[in-house]
Scaffold this motif. Structure first.
Motif, PDB file in Angstrom:
ATOM      1  N   ASN A   1       0.820  -1.164  -0.046  1.00 22.85           N
ATOM      2  CA  ASN A   1       0.113   0.026   0.084  1.00 22.85           C
ATOM      3  C   ASN A   1       0.793   1.241  -0.051  1.00 22.85           C
ATOM      4  O   ASN A   1       0.308   2.408  -0.649  1.00 22.85           O
ATOM      5  CB  ASN A   1      -1.005   0.076   1.259  1.00 22.85           C
TER       6      ASN A   1
ATOM      7  N   GLU B   1      -4.451   2.623  -5.369  1.00 22.50           N
ATOM      8  CA  GLU B   1      -5.406   1.532  -5.152  1.00 22.50           C
ATOM      9  C   GLU B   1      -5.570   0.498  -6.278  1.00 22.50           C
ATOM     10  O   GLU B   1      -5.820  -0.688  -6.287  1.00 22.50           O
ATOM     11  CB  GLU B   1      -6.688   1.949  -4.528  1.00 22.50           C
ATOM     12  N   ASP B   2      -5.647   1.132  -7.582  1.00 24.74           N
ATOM     13  CA  ASP B   2      -5.842   0.529  -8.665  1.00 24.74           C
ATOM     14  C   ASP B   2      -4.550   0.061  -9.687  1.00 24.74           C
ATOM     15  O   ASP B   2      -4.307  -0.192 -10.625  1.00 24.74           O
ATOM     16  CB  ASP B   2      -6.732   1.332  -9.630  1.00 24.74           C
TER      17      ASP B   2
ATOM     18  N   SER C   1      -4.637  -3.187 -11.300  1.00 21.14           N
ATOM     19  CA  SER C   1      -5.664  -3.098 -12.613  1.00 21.14           C
ATOM     20  C   SER C   1      -4.728  -2.509 -13.602  1.00 21.14           C
ATOM     21  O   SER C   1      -4.851  -2.790 -14.921  1.00 21.14           O
ATOM     22  CB  SER C   1      -6.817  -2.078 -12.274  1.00 21.14           C
ATOM     23  N   GLN C   2      -4.024  -1.239 -13.548  1.00 23.05           N
ATOM     24  CA  GLN C   2      -2.989  -0.675 -14.415  1.00 23.05           C
ATOM     25  C   GLN C   2      -1.897  -1.640 -14.883  1.00 23.05           C
ATOM     26  O   GLN C   2      -1.750  -1.815 -15.975  1.00 23.05           O
ATOM     27  CB  GLN C   2      -2.310   0.550 -13.655  1.00 23.05           C
TER      28      GLN C   2
ATOM     29  N   LYS D   1      -6.573  -8.377  -2.018  1.00 25.28           N
ATOM     30  CA  LYS D   1      -6.633  -7.667  -2.901  1.00 25.28           C
ATOM     31  C   LYS D   1      -7.961  -8.102  -3.924  1.00 25.28           C
ATOM     32  O   LYS D   1      -8.560  -7.134  -4.357  1.00 25.28           O
ATOM     33  CB  LYS D   1      -5.120  -7.578  -3.627  1.00 25.28           C
TER      34      LYS D   1
ATOM     35  N   ASN E   1     -11.218  -6.709  -2.961  1.00 28.31           N
ATOM     36  CA  ASN E   1     -11.477  -5.505  -3.072  1.00 28.31           C
ATOM     37  C   ASN E   1     -11.703  -4.942  -4.634  1.00 28.31           C
ATOM     38  O   ASN E   1     -10.576  -4.822  -5.344  1.00 28.31           O
ATOM     39  CB  ASN E   1     -10.332  -4.737  -2.510  1.00 28.31           C
ATOM     40  N   PRO E   2     -12.904  -4.781  -5.175  1.00 28.94           N
ATOM     41  CA  PRO E   2     -12.978  -4.405  -6.347  1.00 28.94           C
ATOM     42  C   PRO E   2     -12.256  -3.275  -6.909  1.00 28.94           C
ATOM     43  O   PRO E   2     -12.002  -3.262  -8.203  1.00 28.94           O
ATOM     44  CB  PRO E   2     -14.451  -4.378  -6.731  1.00 28.94           C
ATOM     45  N   ASN E   3     -12.051  -2.187  -5.982  1.00 28.33           N
ATOM     46  CA  ASN E   3     -11.237  -1.013  -6.456  1.00 28.33           C
ATOM     47  C   ASN E   3      -9.846  -1.350  -7.019  1.00 28.33           C
ATOM     48  O   ASN E   3      -9.274  -0.387  -7.660  1.00 28.33           O
ATOM     49  CB  ASN E   3     -11.283  -0.093  -5.338  1.00 28.33           C
ATOM     50  N   THR E   4      -9.097  -2.591  -6.397  1.00 26.86           N
ATOM     51  CA  THR E   4      -7.869  -2.804  -7.007  1.00 26.86           C
ATOM     52  C   THR E   4      -7.925  -3.386  -8.393  1.00 26.86           C
ATOM     53  O   THR E   4      -6.625  -3.158  -8.859  1.00 26.86           O
ATOM     54  CB  THR E   4      -7.130  -3.889  -6.159  1.00 26.86           C
ATOM     55  N   GLY E   5      -8.937  -3.796  -8.783  1.00 31.02           N
ATOM     56  CA  GLY E   5      -8.663  -4.439 -10.269  1.00 31.02           C
ATOM     57  C   GLY E   5      -8.144  -5.904 -10.181  1.00 31.02           C
ATOM     58  O   GLY E   5      -7.926  -6.606 -11.229  1.00 31.02           O
TER      59      GLY E   5
ATOM     60  N   TYR F   1      -8.960  -8.671  -9.363  1.00 33.29           N
ATOM     61  CA  TYR F   1      -9.928  -9.667 -10.036  1.00 33.29           C
ATOM     62  C   TYR F   1      -9.570  -9.960 -11.560  1.00 33.29           C
ATOM     63  O   TYR F   1      -9.773 -10.956 -12.024  1.00 33.29           O
ATOM     64  CB  TYR F   1     -11.392  -9.519 -10.095  1.00 33.29           C
TER      65      TYR F   1
END
Length: 448
Positions: free
Chosen positions: A182, A199-200, A203-204, A344, A347-351, A353
Motif C-alpha cells: 500500500n 489502489e488501482d 488494474s494498471q 486484494k 476489493n473491486p477497486n484494486t482491479g 480480479y
C-alpha cells in the motif's frame, strides 16, 4: 511443442498434488476404520478412464481434470449421495465417528499440502541454494522506462528502501511487494520520500498485457543486441554484446545515460567507446536526427552483469540442517504473499480480479523447457496455494466441513443432514461460478 511441454508439466504437477491431497484424507479415514468407497484422480461423471476395486475401495482416473476426490461412506460431499444418508448410520461411516476423528480426516488433505510445500522448498534450498540480486546492492537505483513506473511516482536512479515498512531483500521480489503493498519508501538524491501505491495499481498492471514484461528494472549497461536495417551504422564496427561505455569521450555507465549524451550530437558523426571482451576500442558512428544510433539494446543475465562488475549477487549454499529453516521461511513468505493477493482480489477497486486465472494461467507459469528446479518450485507454490484455498470456510471445501465440525465440538449440536446438503449445493455453485470466472478471464485475455 512449447504448449505441450507446459501442459505436460502442469498435468504432472496437478496430478501429484491431487493424489497426495486425497491421500491425506484417505489415510486417517482408514486409521479410524472409516470406509472409503472411491479414490479418484479427476472426476468420473458417467464414466472412468480407468478403475479397479481393491478391497472395499474403487481406485480410478476420471475424464474431467478439475481435481479429484475420495468418497467416504456416510459423508455429505460432492457425490451428494442422499440415499445413503437416508439410511440408519453404520459403525464404519464418517457420520458415526467422533467429531475429533472427523476433524482430523477433513484436515488431512490440507495438512499434506502444507507439509509437501514445505518439504519441497527445504529440498530445493538443500539442492540448489539461493542466488539473487540483493535489493541493497542496486546502489545506483532503478531504471524507469515505462508509464506504469512513472505513474507510481518513480524516477530513474531512485533506490527503493521499503514497501509497507518492510525492507526488501531480493530485487526480483519488488514487483510482488508492490502488488501486495500500500505504501513504499525511496531514496532520491539523498532524500528519503514516502509514497502511496495507487489502489488501482494492479488494474494498471493487468491492463499492460501479459507480454509487457516487468515494470521495474535495475539499471543496465548499453549492450548492443544488433543493428537495425534502416540504421545509418549498418557498416559500423559494432558487434553483438559490445558494451558502449563512452559517447564522444563522455563516460556512461548505464543505458539510460546514453540518450542524454546522444541528444547533444543529432545528425553528427561521433565516436563511441565500446568494451568487447577484454578489449576496448573507439568506433566511428553517426547519430540520427532523433538522437539514436539505430542499434538494439541487448539483455544481459545477472551473471553477466556480475562478471562485468555492475552488480554483486548473493549466493547461498545450505547444508540439510540449514535448508530446514530456509525452506520454512520460503514457505511462510509464499503463504503470506498469497493471502495478501487474495485480500486484494476481494476489493473491486484494486482491479486484482482481472488477474484471477484458471488452468491456462496456471499452466503458463511452467517453463517452455524442462527444468527440475522450476518444476518443483512451482509445484511447491501450488501445493501451498491448494492447501490454503481448501482451508477457506466455504461449503464443499475442506474448510467448510471443518467449520461445521468445530461448531459441533463447541456447541455440542450437530448440523442436520438437510442443512449440510443445502450448504454443499451452495458451496458447489460458488466454486463453479469462481471456476467459470477464472477460466473466462483466461479466454478473454487470449482473445485480447
Amino acid at each position: 511443442m512449447e504448449i505441450l511441454i507446459k501442459a505436460s508439466q502442469f498435468i504432472l504437477s496437478l496430478s501429484l498434488l491431487i493424489v497426495l491431497h486425497e491421500l491425506g484424507h484417505f489415510i486417517p479415514a482408514k486409521l479410524f476404520k472409516t470406509r472409503v468407497e472411491k479414490f479418484y484422480l479427476f472426476f468420473d461423471y458417467k464414466f472412468s478412464i480407468f478403475k479397479k476395486k481393491i478391497g472395499e475401495t474403487v481406485y480410478g482416473i476420471g475424464w474431467i481434470p478439475l481435481g479429484g476426490y475420495v468418497k467416504i461412506s456416510g459423508m455429505i460431499d460432492e457425490s451428494m449421495d442422499t440415499e445413503q444418508m437416508a439410511l440408519p448410520p453404520q459403525p464404519w461411516e464418517f457420520r458415526s465417528k467422533p467429531a475429533w476423528q472427523r476433524l482430523i480426516i477433513m484436515l488431512g488433505g490440507v495438512f499434506v499440502n502444507f507439509v509437501l510445500g514445505i518439504f519441497i522448498y527445504i529440498m530445493l534450498m538443500w539442492a540448489y541454494g539461493e542466488k539473487y540480486l540483493p535489493n541493497e546492492n542496486v546502489t545506483d537505483g532503478i531504471w524507469v522506462e515505462n508509464k506504469l513506473a512513472e505513474n507510481l511516482g518513480l524516477q530513474t536512479g531512485d533506490k527503493i528502501l521499503t514497501v509497507d515498512g518492510q525492507k526488501i531483500k531480493k530485487f526480483r521480489g519488488l514487483s510482488l511487494e508492490f502488488i501486495n503493498g500500500n505504501t513504499y519508501q525511496i531514496e532520491r538524491n539523498g532524500e528519503v520520500l514516502d509514497k502511496e501505491i495507487p489502489e488501482d495499481f494492479i488494474s494498471q498492471l493487468m491492463d499492460r498485457g501479459k507480454d509487457a514484461g516487468p515494470f521495474l528494472y535495475p539499471r543496465y549497461p548499453f549492450a548492443v543486441s544488433g543493428i537495425s536495417e534502416d540504421s545509418p551504422n549498418l557498416d559500423a564496427d559494432l558487434k553483438k554484446k559490445d558494451i558502449i561505455v563512452a559517447i564522444n569521450g563522455n563516460a556512461i555507465k548505464y543505458f539510460d545515460e546514453a540518450q542524454t549524451e546522444l541528444n547533444k550530437y543529432k545528425n553528427q558523426e561521433i565516436t563511441v567507446t565500446v568494451k568487447r571482451g577484454t578489449e576496448t576500442k573507439e568506433v566511428p558512428v553517426k547519430v540520427t536526427n532523433d538522437g539514436k544510433l539505430g542499434v538494439g539494446l541487448g539483455t544481459l543475465s545477472f551473471k553477466d552483469l556480475e562478471r562485468l562488475g555492475y552488480y554483486k549477487l548473493a549466493n547461498f549454499e545450505y547444508s540439510f540442517a540449514e535448508a530446514i529453516p530456509a525452506g520454512w521461511n520460503k514457505s511462510w513468505k509464499t503463504l503470506t504473499d498469497y493471502v495478501k493477493q487474495l485480500k486484494k482480489i476481494f476489493n473491486p477497486n484494486t482491479g486484482a480480479y482481472k488477474g484471477l486465472g484458471g488452468f491456462i494461467s496456471i499452466g503458463s507459469i511452467f517453463p517452455a523447457e524442462w527444468s527440475a528446479q522450476s518444476f518443483w518450485e512451482i509445484t511447491a507454490f501450488l501445493s501451498i496455494m491448494l492447501g490454503f484455498m481448501n482451508l477457506l470456510p466455504i461449503p464443499a471445501l475442506d474448510g467448510g466441513h471443518v467449520v461445521f465440525t468445530l461448531w459441533e465440538m463447541i456447541t455440542g449440536k450437530k448440523p442436520g443432514d438437510k442443512f449440510l446438503e443445502y450448504a454443499q449445493v451452495v458451496g458447489f455453485i460458488l466454486l463453479i461460478a469462481l471456476l467459470l470466472f477464472a477460466n473466462g478471464n483466461d479466454i478473454f485475455r487470449l482473445f485480447k
